[in-house]
Motif scaffolding. Structure first.
Motif, PDB file in Angstrom:
ATOM      1  N   MET A 180       0.835  -1.194   0.000  1.00 54.38           N
ATOM      2  CA  MET A 180       0.000   0.000   0.000  1.00 54.38           C
ATOM      3  C   MET A 180       0.875   1.251   0.000  1.00 54.38           C
ATOM      4  O   MET A 180       2.075   1.178   0.234  1.00 54.38           O
ATOM      5  CB  MET A 180      -0.947  -0.019   1.203  1.00 54.38           C
ATOM      6  N   LEU A 181       0.226   2.405  -0.250  1.00 48.93           N
ATOM      7  CA  LEU A 181       0.976   3.650  -0.291  1.00 48.93           C
ATOM      8  C   LEU A 181       1.614   3.922   1.070  1.00 48.93           C
ATOM      9  O   LEU A 181       0.980   3.761   2.103  1.00 48.93           O
ATOM     10  CB  LEU A 181       0.058   4.818  -0.634  1.00 48.93           C
ATOM     11  N   ALA A 182       2.873   4.342   1.039  1.00 51.07           N
ATOM     12  CA  ALA A 182       3.583   4.621   2.282  1.00 51.07           C
ATOM     13  C   ALA A 182       2.871   5.704   3.086  1.00 51.07           C
ATOM     14  O   ALA A 182       2.750   5.616   4.309  1.00 51.07           O
ATOM     15  CB  ALA A 182       5.014   5.046   1.953  1.00 51.07           C
ATOM     16  N   ARG A 183       2.365   6.724   2.389  1.00 55.57           N
ATOM     17  CA  ARG A 183       1.678   7.817   3.082  1.00 55.57           C
ATOM     18  C   ARG A 183       0.431   7.307   3.805  1.00 55.57           C
ATOM     19  O   ARG A 183       0.162   7.675   4.951  1.00 55.57           O
ATOM     20  CB  ARG A 183       1.280   8.909   2.084  1.00 55.57           C
ATOM     21  N   ALA A 210      -0.166   4.230   4.807  1.00 55.67           N
ATOM     22  CA  ALA A 210       0.243   3.378   5.929  1.00 55.67           C
ATOM     23  C   ALA A 210       0.621   4.238   7.127  1.00 55.67           C
ATOM     24  O   ALA A 210       0.253   3.940   8.269  1.00 55.67           O
ATOM     25  CB  ALA A 210       1.429   2.504   5.507  1.00 55.67           C
ATOM     26  N   GLY A 250      -7.316  10.775   5.546  1.00 49.09           N
ATOM     27  CA  GLY A 250      -6.445  10.513   4.405  1.00 49.09           C
ATOM     28  C   GLY A 250      -6.618   9.127   3.808  1.00 49.09           C
ATOM     29  O   GLY A 250      -5.995   8.820   2.813  1.00 49.09           O
ATOM     30  N   PHE A 251      -7.469   8.289   4.383  1.00 51.10           N
ATOM     31  CA  PHE A 251      -7.607   6.955   3.787  1.00 51.10           C
ATOM     32  C   PHE A 251      -9.035   6.442   3.882  1.00 51.10           C
ATOM     33  O   PHE A 251      -9.283   5.260   4.058  1.00 51.10           O
ATOM     34  CB  PHE A 251      -6.637   5.949   4.404  1.00 51.10           C
ATOM     35  N   GLU A 264     -11.041   5.817   1.708  1.00 48.67           N
ATOM     36  CA  GLU A 264     -11.452   4.866   0.673  1.00 48.67           C
ATOM     37  C   GLU A 264     -11.088   3.427   1.023  1.00 48.67           C
ATOM     38  O   GLU A 264     -11.603   2.504   0.415  1.00 48.67           O
ATOM     39  CB  GLU A 264     -10.887   5.288  -0.691  1.00 48.67           C
ATOM     40  N   GLU A 290      -2.239  -5.553   5.116  1.00 49.47           N
ATOM     41  CA  GLU A 290      -1.306  -4.504   5.532  1.00 49.47           C
ATOM     42  C   GLU A 290      -1.971  -3.423   6.369  1.00 49.47           C
ATOM     43  O   GLU A 290      -1.458  -3.029   7.403  1.00 49.47           O
ATOM     44  CB  GLU A 290      -0.702  -3.854   4.287  1.00 49.47           C
ATOM     45  N   PHE A 346      -0.717  -2.210  10.089  1.00 56.28           N
ATOM     46  CA  PHE A 346      -0.132  -0.902  10.393  1.00 56.28           C
ATOM     47  C   PHE A 346      -0.904  -0.222  11.519  1.00 56.28           C
ATOM     48  O   PHE A 346      -0.323   0.468  12.359  1.00 56.28           O
ATOM     49  CB  PHE A 346      -0.062  -0.022   9.143  1.00 56.28           C
ATOM     50  N   LEU A 380       2.964  -9.061   8.909  1.00 52.66           N
ATOM     51  CA  LEU A 380       3.105  -8.057   7.856  1.00 52.66           C
ATOM     52  C   LEU A 380       4.195  -8.442   6.873  1.00 52.66           C
ATOM     53  O   LEU A 380       4.068  -8.279   5.667  1.00 52.66           O
ATOM     54  CB  LEU A 380       3.454  -6.718   8.527  1.00 52.66           C
ATOM     55  N   ASP A 381       5.260  -8.958   7.381  1.00 56.03           N
ATOM     56  CA  ASP A 381       6.474  -9.153   6.601  1.00 56.03           C
ATOM     57  C   ASP A 381       7.161 -10.444   7.054  1.00 56.03           C
ATOM     58  O   ASP A 381       8.188 -10.405   7.716  1.00 56.03           O
ATOM     59  CB  ASP A 381       7.417  -7.974   6.920  1.00 56.03           C
ATOM     60  N   TYR A 433       9.105   1.588   6.397  1.00 55.34           N
ATOM     61  CA  TYR A 433       7.816   1.537   5.698  1.00 55.34           C
ATOM     62  C   TYR A 433       7.276   2.882   5.210  1.00 55.34           C
ATOM     63  O   TYR A 433       6.559   2.948   4.230  1.00 55.34           O
ATOM     64  CB  TYR A 433       6.750   0.911   6.607  1.00 55.34           C
ATOM     65  N   PRO A 460       9.999   5.861   1.977  1.00 54.18           N
ATOM     66  CA  PRO A 460      10.832   5.378   0.871  1.00 54.18           C
ATOM     67  C   PRO A 460      11.549   6.578   0.234  1.00 54.18           C
ATOM     68  O   PRO A 460      11.044   7.701   0.289  1.00 54.18           O
ATOM     69  CB  PRO A 460       9.828   4.762  -0.101  1.00 54.18           C
ATOM     70  N   SER A 461      12.681   6.316  -0.360  1.00 53.58           N
ATOM     71  CA  SER A 461      13.481   7.409  -0.922  1.00 53.58           C
ATOM     72  C   SER A 461      12.697   8.159  -1.985  1.00 53.58           C
ATOM     73  O   SER A 461      12.009   7.561  -2.812  1.00 53.58           O
ATOM     74  CB  SER A 461      14.744   6.824  -1.553  1.00 53.58           C
TER      75      SER A 461
END
Lengths: 483, 319
Positions: B1-4, B6, B97-98, B100, B156, B160, B254-255, B306, B309-310
């Motif tokens: 999923m989008l980092a933002r 999460a 922000g999420f 949806e 995910e 989170f 998660l991982d 998580y 990301p760069s």
């Protein structure tokens, strides 16, 4: 007490359901009679359950106020549907498809050879002064040659009973989510009518939109499609989130995307980067890419234009599509249909005067008290003058504006919009409406069945915008005769 | 999923947990003060220390730490993130922000919590209305948590949310334990020992742990057994170990193939090996400081892995 169609009719209005003599029009008789079997109390109950359904489904729109910032309000939906006869709708549908095809030809032409100008169909001055022409787009070949993939055209019916096209929105038209939600709510409210009348469904739109977007993907079999929103405080955020959810796509903001030196676009996920192929962008051109347009924009994605020009990502609508979304260009659409398609226009324009042309400008200046004057590049009803309702002082001020910058204005006669029965708590009365269908263009052209009907809730008002107290109606395309 | 997205979910959960624990802490402290022997003055300022809001309070109100002012600050202040009001507002704005990907009812519940916290604040500030207000907050947070528990796929997004909730919970539990070292009850006069017990009991109650303590430890309230329970019990969900173990389970779900953030096993080991006997006062406080630093490190590691990301165009070459 029930609806009495005889006393409903009001002189001087064109009502879509009822003639001036108070008789239900052909094609409306069965449904009209059906509605008059409900008592006012029954309508009241249905209206209350409709409002509950809106609340439960969380259908909201955002309004701003100085004191409270942005607030979510429940979406206003009227109990009484807007009805379009299937026969008429088929003509409108064909007319819209024809129009959007011509507009896409025009945009592609303007960014390439500009044949239409060389051939004298479109005056050169329109392009020279266009606020939405993007030099950055010249020579670009978007997939399928389509620029405006999603178009929302506004239609109005005049007192002569004819539907006219009022404007075409080719930038980021909104409202389709409300068309879909209205239908869901109405089905819950009037299940027996949906069971007994042949009301055409509208819910194909999200999957048609998704297919339209996927067809733009450069190369990949399983393209990653995303919806790009300015963020939660945008007034159309509800729709952005809704469409992303319906299509099963990520809803991204500019800060979620990066473009690498190979001009590839990625979104930043918890598992690193994921390649993006198609972006349904709900951000204006100016905020799309700070490298190419507005350097101060925090919303955009640096390098996005590069990626688009290189064909590494598809943008819908394409940047620069707004060049045809100009009320002065609008006046030429019937000519452009003849020119590009060699067909006679199926849907008429509202007669219009282009202030950039001397004779027409003089007519406008002399008849300003009869006309609606509009800035050519605004949407949402901003910056207009309603001549018949304006004060002499306001008219004078507008005359000056037109003389200072004639290219910026066009004018149309004040239309007497048609009315549709509208439930007002204690009674059903006529209220003015317009209609916004949505047209998808990709490998083929698809038009929503009906569209979003907006209604001015105040008596006599022609203002249908939800930000200014307008409401909405579910739009039923129907073939009477029952099932 | 989008980092933002999460990160929004993680912070929403942290703020919700913070709001609930703050409400518990304030409620219990209020009750404790009612049991104080006549003549001793309750120290409301200690509450500020516990939630790390001492400095911002001083800037605003100086050194006067009367009940009315401290509570207005902790319940209703808009400007510092340790107030109940700010925590709830932050949880809501993160949830925006999420929408949806979030169960619709949960969003409505968060909205309801937010409006309750604002509209009833005045009554919450009165002595009589406080308890009802705080219970109202706790119940509403629990409703959201229950809604998510019952409605979300174990994917995910869910994990989170769990990460945020459990890390905040471990942190808030150490703050509650710290209240015993910070001495909510002044020691002057007679009866200090008895009030020590009273204080431990109130810490347990604030974590709804009094009954659970009795069931698990089967003994009277004694400092070292309460500490063992609150730090080390793997059965009690609000103990430090309980929260950290839940955090570990979520990370593993998660991982499954990734290594744990380096600091997590270290902190867990430190907790399981601590010796409750004779742990009090400065020594306890120093240990808690160290643990809280550990939580902050774990947060930093989650954030880097998580949420951040760069953003550079070509991360492979940018190193």
């Amino acid at each position: 007490m029930t609806i009495n169609w005889g006393s409903y009719a009001q002189p001087g209005l064109f009502d879509e359901w009822v003639t001036e003599k108070g008789r239900l029009r052909a094609g409306f008789r069965q449904l009209g009679k059906r509605f008059s079997t409900y008592s006012m109390d029954a309508l009241h109950d249905r209206s209350a359950s409709l409002e509950r359904a809106i609340k439960e489904q969380g259908v909201t729109f955002t309004v701003y106020s100085e004191a409270h910032g942005s607030i979510d309000r429940s979406w206003p939906l009227d109990l009484m549907p807007r009805i379009l006869r299937r026969q008429e709708w088929l003509t409108i549908e064909a007319g819209l498809a024809q129009r959007v095809k011509a507009l896409n030809c025009l945009i592609d032409d303007l960014y390439h050879d500009q044949r239409c100008i060389k051939d004298g169909v479109l005056p050169a001055f329109l392009l020279e002064n266009s606020a939405n022409f993007r030099p950055q787009c010249v020579g670009v070949n978007p997939p399928l040659g389509v620029w405006a993939h999603i178009c929302g055209s506004d239609l109005v019916r005049h007192e002569d009973g004819q539907m006219y096209v009022l404007e075409d929105n080719l930038r980021v038209p909104s409202g389709v989510s409300y068309m879909l939600e209205n239908r869901g709510v109405m089905k819950r409210t009037f299940p027996e009518l949906f069971a007994n009348f042949a009301i055409e469904p509208v819910d194909a739109y999200p999957s048609q939109l998704y297919d339209t977007l996927c067809a733009l993907a450069p190369h990949r079999a399983q393209p990653e499609v995303v919806v790009l929103t300015p963020g939660v405080f945008n007034s159309a955020y509800f729709e952005h989130a809704y469409l992303a959810q319906q299509m099963g796509c990520e809803l991204v903001e500019g800060r979620d995307l990066v473009v690498n030196s190979q001009d590839e676009v990625f979104m930043l996920t918890t598992r690193g980067r994921a390649r993006v192929d198609v972006i349904y962008r709900r951000i204006d051109d100016a905020f799309l890419d700070p490298e190419a347009f507005n350097k101060d924009s925090l919303l955009g994605v640096p390098g996005l234009m590069r990626a688009w020009k290189a064909g590494k990502v598809a943008l819908a609508n394409a940047p620069g599509a707004g060049v045809a979304d100009d009320k002065a260009v609008y006046c030429f659409v019937p000519d452009l249909i003849r020119y590009y398609l060699g067909e006679a226009p199926l849907l008429p324009n509202v007669p219009s005067y282009i202030c950039a042309r001397k004779e027409e400008r003089e007519y406008v200046l002399d008849h300003i008290d009869e006309l609606v004057v509009k800035p050519v590049n605004e949407s949402g009803g901003y910056g207009m003058l309603l001549g018949p309702q304006a004060t002499p002082k306001a008219r004078e001020a507008f005359r000056k504006k037109i003389q200072r910058n004639p290219r910026n204005y066009m004018a149309q006669p004040m239309l007497n919009l048609s009315t549709v029965p509208t439930f007002l708590g204690q009674a059903v009365e006529p209220r003015h409406v317009d209609l916004r269908p949505f047209i998808l263009s990709g490998e083929s052209v698809q038009v929503t069945t009906g569209g979003l009907t907006r209604v001015a809730m105040r008596k006599g008002s022609l203002v249908v915008n939800s930000s200014q107290g307008g409401g909405s109606k579910d739009t039923w395309v129907i073939d009477e005769g029952g099932r | 999923m989008l980092a933002r997205v999460a990160e929004n979910m993680y912070w929403m959960a942290r703020y919700l947990e913070r709001a609930e624990d703050l409400a518990r802490l304030i409620d219990v402290t209020t009750h404790l003060h009612l049991d104080l022997p006549r003549g001793s003055t309750p120290s409301w300022g200690t509450l500020l220390t516990l939630v790390g809001a001492e400095e911002s309070y001083r800037e605003k109100h100086g050194t006067a730490e009367d009940e009315g002012r401290v509570l207005r600050f902790l319940l209703g202040d808009k400007d510092h993130p340790q107030s109940l009001r700010a925590a709830i507002a932050a949880a809501r704005s993160n949830a925006r922000g999420f929408r949806e990907v979030f169960p619709r009812e949960a969003w409505e519940d968060i909205n309801g919590l937010y409006h309750f916290s604002q509209e009833q604040l005045k009554s919450g500030l009165s002595k009589r209305g406080r308890h009802t207000y705080l219970r109202g907050i706790i119940t509403r947070v629990q409703t959201v948590v229950g809604r998510l528990e019952g409605a979300m796929n174990r994917d995910e997004a869910y994990y989170f949310i769990e990460l945020g909730r459990q890390l905040e919970r471990a942190d808030m539990t150490t703050r509650l334990i710290d209240s015993s070292s910070a001495r909510l009850v002044p020691q002057e006069g007679s009866g200090g020992a008895r009030f020590d017990d009273l204080q431990w009991m109130s810490v347990l109650k604030s974590l709804t742990g009094y009954q659970m303590y009795r069931l698990e430890m089967q003994r009277a309230i004694r400092s070292e057994s309460v500490l063992a329970f609150l730090f080390q019990s793997s059965r009690f969900p609000r103990s430090v170990a309980g929260a950290l173990l839940a955090l570990r389970r979520s990370l593993e779900a998660l991982d499954p193939d990734a290594s744990l953030p380096r600091r997590l096993p270290q902190v867990l080991r430190q907790v399981s090996q601590l010796e409750p006997e004779g742990l009090a006062g400065e020594k306890l406080h120093a240990l808690i400081d160290e643990l809280q630093q550990g939580f902050a490190d774990i947060h930093g590691q989650l954030e880097r892995r998580y949420f951040r990301p760069s953003r550079s165009a070509d991360p492979e070459t940018a190193s």
